[in-house]
Design a protein around this motif. Structure first.
Motif, PDB file in Angstrom:
ATOM      1  N   GLU A 170      74.403 -56.823  84.474  1.00 19.11           N
ATOM      2  CA  GLU A 170      73.909 -57.095  85.825  1.00 19.11           C
ATOM      3  C   GLU A 170      72.740 -56.190  86.217  1.00 19.11           C
ATOM      4  O   GLU A 170      71.896 -56.589  87.009  1.00 19.11           O
ATOM      5  CB  GLU A 170      75.038 -56.914  86.858  1.00 19.11           C
ATOM      6  N   PHE A 171      72.714 -54.958  85.681  1.00 17.16           N
ATOM      7  CA  PHE A 171      71.653 -54.076  86.147  1.00 17.16           C
ATOM      8  C   PHE A 171      71.001 -53.189  85.094  1.00 17.16           C
ATOM      9  O   PHE A 171      70.242 -52.283  85.435  1.00 17.16           O
ATOM     10  CB  PHE A 171      72.120 -53.214  87.329  1.00 17.16           C
ATOM     11  N   THR A 172      71.226 -53.416  83.827  1.00 18.99           N
ATOM     12  CA  THR A 172      70.404 -52.773  82.793  1.00 18.99           C
ATOM     13  C   THR A 172      69.827 -53.860  81.895  1.00 18.99           C
ATOM     14  O   THR A 172      70.478 -54.876  81.645  1.00 18.99           O
ATOM     15  CB  THR A 172      71.209 -51.765  81.950  1.00 18.99           C
ATOM     16  N   SER A 173      68.631 -53.638  81.400  1.00 23.30           N
ATOM     17  CA  SER A 173      67.910 -54.679  80.660  1.00 23.30           C
ATOM     18  C   SER A 173      68.474 -54.879  79.261  1.00 23.30           C
ATOM     19  O   SER A 173      68.813 -53.917  78.572  1.00 23.30           O
ATOM     20  CB  SER A 173      66.427 -54.300  80.562  1.00 23.30           C
ATOM     21  N   ASP A 174      68.544 -56.156  78.849  1.00 25.01           N
ATOM     22  CA  ASP A 174      68.943 -56.483  77.479  1.00 25.01           C
ATOM     23  C   ASP A 174      67.734 -56.786  76.594  1.00 25.01           C
ATOM     24  O   ASP A 174      67.866 -57.261  75.475  1.00 25.01           O
ATOM     25  CB  ASP A 174      69.906 -57.674  77.474  1.00 25.01           C
ATOM     26  N   GLN A 175      66.531 -56.492  77.107  1.00 30.29           N
ATOM     27  CA  GLN A 175      65.309 -56.739  76.346  1.00 30.29           C
ATOM     28  C   GLN A 175      65.157 -55.752  75.190  1.00 30.29           C
ATOM     29  O   GLN A 175      65.694 -54.643  75.223  1.00 30.29           O
ATOM     30  CB  GLN A 175      64.080 -56.601  77.259  1.00 30.29           C
ATOM     31  N   GLU A 176      64.420 -56.168  74.173  1.00 37.39           N
ATOM     32  CA  GLU A 176      63.991 -55.215  73.161  1.00 37.39           C
ATOM     33  C   GLU A 176      63.085 -54.192  73.831  1.00 37.39           C
ATOM     34  O   GLU A 176      62.446 -54.477  74.859  1.00 37.39           O
ATOM     35  CB  GLU A 176      63.242 -55.925  72.032  1.00 37.39           C
ATOM     36  N   LEU A 177      63.012 -52.995  73.258  1.00 39.84           N
ATOM     37  CA  LEU A 177      62.281 -51.915  73.910  1.00 39.84           C
ATOM     38  C   LEU A 177      60.811 -52.276  74.145  1.00 39.84           C
ATOM     39  O   LEU A 177      60.259 -52.013  75.216  1.00 39.84           O
ATOM     40  CB  LEU A 177      62.386 -50.632  73.078  1.00 39.84           C
ATOM     41  N   GLY A 178      60.184 -52.907  73.155  1.00 45.96           N
ATOM     42  CA  GLY A 178      58.781 -53.293  73.316  1.00 45.96           C
ATOM     43  C   GLY A 178      58.591 -54.291  74.444  1.00 45.96           C
ATOM     44  O   GLY A 178      57.657 -54.178  75.254  1.00 45.96           O
ATOM     45  N   ALA A 179      59.471 -55.291  74.520  1.00 45.10           N
ATOM     46  CA  ALA A 179      59.390 -56.289  75.581  1.00 45.10           C
ATOM     47  C   ALA A 179      59.630 -55.640  76.945  1.00 45.10           C
ATOM     48  O   ALA A 179      59.041 -56.047  77.959  1.00 45.10           O
ATOM     49  CB  ALA A 179      60.406 -57.395  75.326  1.00 45.10           C
ATOM     50  N   PHE A 180      60.492 -54.644  76.973  1.00 40.78           N
ATOM     51  CA  PHE A 180      60.754 -53.934  78.217  1.00 40.78           C
ATOM     52  C   PHE A 180      59.500 -53.221  78.715  1.00 40.78           C
ATOM     53  O   PHE A 180      59.159 -53.285  79.894  1.00 40.78           O
ATOM     54  CB  PHE A 180      61.895 -52.931  78.012  1.00 40.78           C
ATOM     55  N   PRO A 187      63.706 -51.030  87.121  1.00 45.72           N
ATOM     56  CA  PRO A 187      64.211 -51.581  85.854  1.00 45.72           C
ATOM     57  C   PRO A 187      64.658 -50.458  84.924  1.00 45.72           C
ATOM     58  O   PRO A 187      63.980 -49.427  84.820  1.00 45.72           O
ATOM     59  CB  PRO A 187      62.988 -52.310  85.283  1.00 45.72           C
ATOM     60  N   ILE A 188      65.794 -50.670  84.251  1.00 49.38           N
ATOM     61  CA  ILE A 188      66.379 -49.646  83.384  1.00 49.38           C
ATOM     62  C   ILE A 188      66.641 -50.219  82.003  1.00 49.38           C
ATOM     63  O   ILE A 188      67.177 -51.310  81.857  1.00 49.38           O
ATOM     64  CB  ILE A 188      67.728 -49.148  83.950  1.00 49.38           C
ATOM     65  N   LYS A 189      66.274 -49.432  80.981  1.00 48.40           N
ATOM     66  CA  LYS A 189      66.607 -49.772  79.596  1.00 48.40           C
ATOM     67  C   LYS A 189      67.405 -48.615  79.015  1.00 48.40           C
ATOM     68  O   LYS A 189      66.941 -47.468  78.994  1.00 48.40           O
ATOM     69  CB  LYS A 189      65.341 -50.007  78.765  1.00 48.40           C
ATOM     70  N   THR A 190      68.630 -48.898  78.568  1.00 42.85           N
ATOM     71  CA  THR A 190      69.456 -47.863  77.946  1.00 42.85           C
ATOM     72  C   THR A 190      69.542 -48.109  76.448  1.00 42.85           C
ATOM     73  O   THR A 190      69.551 -49.250  75.980  1.00 42.85           O
ATOM     74  CB  THR A 190      70.875 -47.861  78.538  1.00 42.85           C
TER      75      THR A 190
END
Length: 439
Positions: free
Chosen positions: A357-367, A344-347
């Motif tokens: 398709e392949f990077t998370s759209d979650q808030e950083l805390g949720a990630f 899983p990737i968060k940018t």
């Protein structure tokens, strides 16, 4: 033999009207070696040197000139220069002030602009584009579905990475040589201003210290990595970048890695499971202009997560990635190594791979609490598209990797189309359809 000679003559005659202007390039002899290859194909070449480092690595005095004016003089100078019959402009990166102004003039005059950049799939490839690089890349205008369509007539098996890669030591050494010449032989360029905030003397000292500290830093890194992996803890990996890099300054909200680290630690402390850890991995060229190791210690104390926050100095990423549970970064290309592993990737900034398709759209805390996994099928199709277009095997610094890069880059630069359009032009799909129609 006669046919080969005739083809060579035709190629040279075809390129005689091409005039390439080189501005600043990567540290070292790559740019000059590239120019010699272009000249052998009939292209006219000229180089503008901005300092003694540029001049040292460009060995032909007949094909170079010096810009010794002030930054205020540059706009008129480059506009007048480009009007002298140039057809092509060659630059490394897109963020230096002299390049920004030159690109603006070149676009207005209709020149072809060749962007060289470190590989999006580094360290094993280099990037070549025409519309822009990084946050200005044409890749951002293409959907995964468009890429899949373009790849229909192309084999899915692209070149693999070489077994060994040795650019980093040469990169550091060539940077030290470059800045040494600016420090001690730059009298001919009294108005030279570096594109980074640090003085030339500071840059030279930082490169020199990096060379001198390679062994102790390597030992420190080895022990830290070994201790982390043997501990068996679950950890998220924070991939750090260089605070002065263009990808941070132009394509993110951050002023430095310390700001990014603070945001990560705060979100981690509030939302990550209590048995999880956070590891910050420094960039291989991190030069300690900011004491990030101490920043890590201070943040751990401030947010009451002592013992759960770690800092590892530079080095290769692979071993640490193999045991990570997720990755967070601003826009480091190293994240693509993580995507290849299915992590899983968060940018937190703009990047060529930041796609739903392949990077998370979650808030950083949720990630940190429960990171979403990437669509591996989409990422692998995206990666194959890059390897078929903008990612060229080779590098700018070691001799072997320069030779490998030159094998392909010259023909790409001389082609009338950029690599994205070339993919469509050379696709086997239309040929296959044509053959089927004749049966």
């Amino acid at each position: 033999m006669v046919l080969i000679v005739e083809l060579l003559i035709v190629t040279i005659e075809k390129n005689q009207d091409r005039r390439f202007l080189f501005l600043q390039g990567p540290h070292g002899p790559f740019q000059y070696e590239l120019s010699k290859n272009l000249i052998s194909r009939g292209v006219q070449i000229h180089k503008i040197c901005f300092n003694a480092g540029d001049r040292f690595f460009w060995r032909n005095s007949e094909t170079r000139s010096d810009f010794t004016g002030t930054s205020g003089d540059w706009g008129d100078y480059i506009q007048d220069t480009l009007k002298q019959g140039y057809t092509d402009l060659v630059i490394y990166g897109d963020h230096r002030p002299v390049h920004i102004e030159a690109v603006k003039c070149a676009k207005h005059l209709g020149l072809t602009i060749h962007y060289l950049e470190e590989g999006y799939l580094r360290p094993y490839w280099s990037t070549y584009e025409r519309g822009g690089v990084n946050g200005d890349s044409n890749l951002l205008n293409k959907s995964i579905e468009q890429m899949r369509k373009d790849m229909e007539g192309v084999g899915s098996q692209q070149p693999s990475a070489p077994v060994r890669w040795g650019d980093m030591r040469q990169h550091i050494l060539l940077g030290a040589i470059y800045h040494w010449h600016i420090m001690f032989r730059n009298k001919a360029y009294p108005n030279y201003t570096p594109h980074r905030d640090n003085t030339v003397g500071s840059e030279f000292r930082l490169h020199l210290m990096k060379v001198l500290n390679r062994i102790p830093h390597a030992l420190q890194r080895w022990f830290s990595t070994r201790r982390l992996i043997k501990s068996g803890v679950t950890y998220h990996l924070g991939v750090l970048q260089l605070s002065h890099d263009a990808s941070i300054r132009r394509y993110s909200k951050y002023t430095g890695m310390d700001v990014f680290m603070r945001e990560c630690v705060e979100a981690f402390a509030k939302h990550a499971p209590k048995h999880h850890h956070l590891v910050f991995k420094a960039h291989p060229l991190e030069d300690d202009r900011k004491p990030l190791a101490q920043v890590t210690v201070d943040l751990a104390k401030e947010f009451n997560v002592d013992g759960r926050i770690h800092y590892i100095r530079g080095g290769k990423l692979a071993q640490i990635l193999d045991f990570a549970s997720s990755v967070v970064t601003i826009n480091s290309t190293a994240a693509q190594q993580a995507l290849w592993r299915g992590l899983p990737i968060k940018t937190m900034g703009t990047s060529v791979y930041d796609r739903s398709e392949f990077t998370s759209d979650q808030e950083l805390g949720a990630f940190f609490a429960n990171p979403k996994k990437p669509d591996l099928s989409a990422y692998r199709d995206y990666r194959q598209y890059l390897l078929a277009t903008s990612q060229i095997p080779g590098g700018f610094y070691s001799r072997v990797n320069r030779q490998r890069l030159l094998l392909q880059i010259v023909d790409l630069m001389l082609n009338q189309h950029d690599t994205y359009k070339m993919l469509n032009e050379t696709s086997a799909a239309p040929v296959q359809q044509s053959m089927l129609g004749k049966r």
